[in-house]
Design a protein around this motif. Structure first.
Motif, short mmCIF file in Angstrom:
data_model
loop_
_atom_site.label_atom_id
_atom_site.label_comp_id
_atom_site.label_asym_id
_atom_site.label_seq_id
_atom_site.Cartn_x
_atom_site.Cartn_y
_atom_site.Cartn_z
N GLY A 40 4.41 4.63 -0.19
CA GLY A 40 5.41 3.57 -0.10
C GLY A 40 5.65 2.75 -1.34
N TRP A 41 4.66 2.67 -2.24
CA TRP A 41 4.79 1.81 -3.41
C TRP A 41 5.98 2.17 -4.29
CZ3 TRP A 41 2.08 -2.61 -4.21
CH2 TRP A 41 2.19 -3.22 -5.46
N PRO A 42 6.13 3.44 -4.70
CA PRO A 42 7.30 3.77 -5.53
C PRO A 42 8.61 3.62 -4.77
CG PRO A 42 6.05 5.76 -4.97
CD PRO A 42 5.21 4.60 -4.57
N CYS B 18 0.38 -0.23 10.92
CA CYS B 18 1.36 -0.21 9.83
C CYS B 18 0.76 -0.79 8.54
CB CYS B 18 2.59 -1.03 10.21
SG CYS B 18 3.64 -0.24 11.43
N VAL B 19 1.27 -0.30 7.43
CA VAL B 19 0.91 -0.81 6.10
C VAL B 19 2.12 -1.56 5.53
CG1 VAL B 19 0.32 -0.17 3.73
CG2 VAL B 19 -0.80 0.98 5.66
N VAL B 20 1.90 -2.82 5.17
CA VAL B 20 2.95 -3.67 4.61
C VAL B 20 2.84 -3.66 3.09
CG1 VAL B 20 3.90 -6.01 4.53
CG2 VAL B 20 2.89 -5.13 6.66
N ILE B 21 3.94 -3.40 2.40
CA ILE B 21 3.97 -3.35 0.94
C ILE B 21 4.99 -4.36 0.45
CG2 ILE B 21 4.46 -1.92 -1.08
CD1 ILE B 21 3.66 0.51 0.67
N LEU C 197 -2.21 -4.81 3.94
CA LEU C 197 -1.19 -5.42 3.08
C LEU C 197 -1.48 -5.06 1.64
CD1 LEU C 197 1.11 -7.46 2.40
CD2 LEU C 197 -0.63 -9.27 2.44
N ALA C 198 -0.50 -4.47 0.97
CA ALA C 198 -0.59 -4.19 -0.46
C ALA C 198 0.49 -5.00 -1.16
CB ALA C 198 -0.39 -2.70 -0.74
N LEU C 199 0.09 -5.82 -2.13
CA LEU C 199 1.07 -6.64 -2.84
C LEU C 199 0.84 -6.55 -4.34
CD1 LEU C 199 0.15 -10.40 -2.70
CD2 LEU C 199 -1.38 -8.68 -1.79
N GLU C 200 1.86 -6.93 -5.08
CA GLU C 200 1.78 -6.81 -6.53
C GLU C 200 0.96 -7.96 -7.11
OE1 GLU C 200 4.50 -5.54 -10.31
OE2 GLU C 200 5.48 -5.99 -8.41
N ALA C 201 -0.11 -7.61 -7.80
CA ALA C 201 -0.98 -8.61 -8.42
C ALA C 201 -0.28 -9.27 -9.60
CB ALA C 201 -2.28 -7.96 -8.88
#
Length: 272
Positions: free
Chosen positions: A159-161, A206-209, A241-245
């Motif tokens: 999902g990141w790209p 679910c994974v939240v990006i 949850l994956a977020l931009e550091a």
């Protein structure tokens, strides 16, 4: 950021706790702080903390500029959420209507850049909320007791790209993925509603990006998460949850991590 004693800064305040945090940061630098708020969006208690305050409707650009010039404002920060569905139905004054006629569309970044240009044409600098809240930059690495599972990591890698591509089109900052399938993409409804919709569609896991749009001006509309985000994930039974550091704001980090750990949610900060 270097502050000039008795310099006046204005906060254009949307909803949430971020405007209050910016106010506290600016005051700690010795700035005089005035604010502009919007009924139905801005916390009414914020007005009592300002040196001067103005309520107005969305689209009253001329009124905003007149207030800031009267108060001797030299810097402006945009902080807090504005519900995008309301912004679509705004009723512009003459100054705003003239601006809207010139821009190509009213997508977030196009419109915010155009408004920034109008404010700066009047001698006021638009600066980032991050200048007053450097301690709220999202950390890098696994932030919770639990790191992503192999399945969650596969969803992040998938999902990141895609989230970056969606951001490059100025659609939204957030997508939700499950089993390498895109479940929900943020639009007008905002991040919390996107997460809830994903939970309704596919249930737990679910994974939240959420990340910084590649086209985004770092002074405007920074990605932000906090306890409400985690509460929403708990309600939707999202698991990661994956977020931009570094380029996102993490409000009330310790409170958020405590909530996440109790719910078994994994949070990870990543760099693009």
């Amino acid at each position: 950021m270097t502050a000039i004693p008795n310099e006046t800064m204005a906060i254009i305040a949307g909803g949430g706790h971020l405007p209050q945090l910016v106010l506290e940061g600016a005051r700690s630098m010795g700035l005089r702080v005035v604010g502009v708020g919007f009924a139905g969006e801005t916390d009414p208690s914020l007005a009592d903390s300002m040196d001067a305050w103005q309520w107005q409707n969305l689209g009253q650009l001329g009124k905003l500029i007149a207030f800031c010039k009267k108060q001797g404002v030299s810097r402006i920060v945009m902080a807090g959420k504005i519900h995008k569905a309301r912004a679509v139905d705004l009723r512009p004054d003459w100054r705003a209507a003239k601006l809207l006629w010139k821009v190509k569309n009213t997508q977030d970044d196009v419109l915010l850049r155009a408004i920034t240009g109008e404010l700066e044409s009047e001698g006021m600098s638009v600066v980032s909320a991050m200048d007053f809240l450097p301690h709220l930059r999202s950390p890098e690495g696994v932030l919770t007791r639990r790191g992503p599972t192999s399945e969650e990591q596969a969803d992040i890698d998938f999902g990141w790209p895609m989230a970056r591509q969606i951001g490059a089109l100025d659609i939204g900052q957030c997508i939700v993925v499950r089993k390498r399938t895109t479940v929900a993409v943020e639009g007008l409804e905002g991040t919390d509603a996107t997460i809830l919709r994903a939970g309704e569609l596919v249930g737990p896991g679910c994974v939240v990006i959420k990340l910084f749009k590649p086209i985004q001006d770092a002074r405007l509309d920074l990605p932000a998460v906090g306890p409400k985000t985690i509460q929403t994930m708990i309600e939707a039974k999202a698991s990661c949850l994956a977020l931009e550091a570094a380029r996102s704001l993490f409000i009330h980090l310790e409170e958020s991590l405590t909530l996440a750990d109790k719910a078994g949610i994994s949070i990870v900060g990543l760099r693009s």
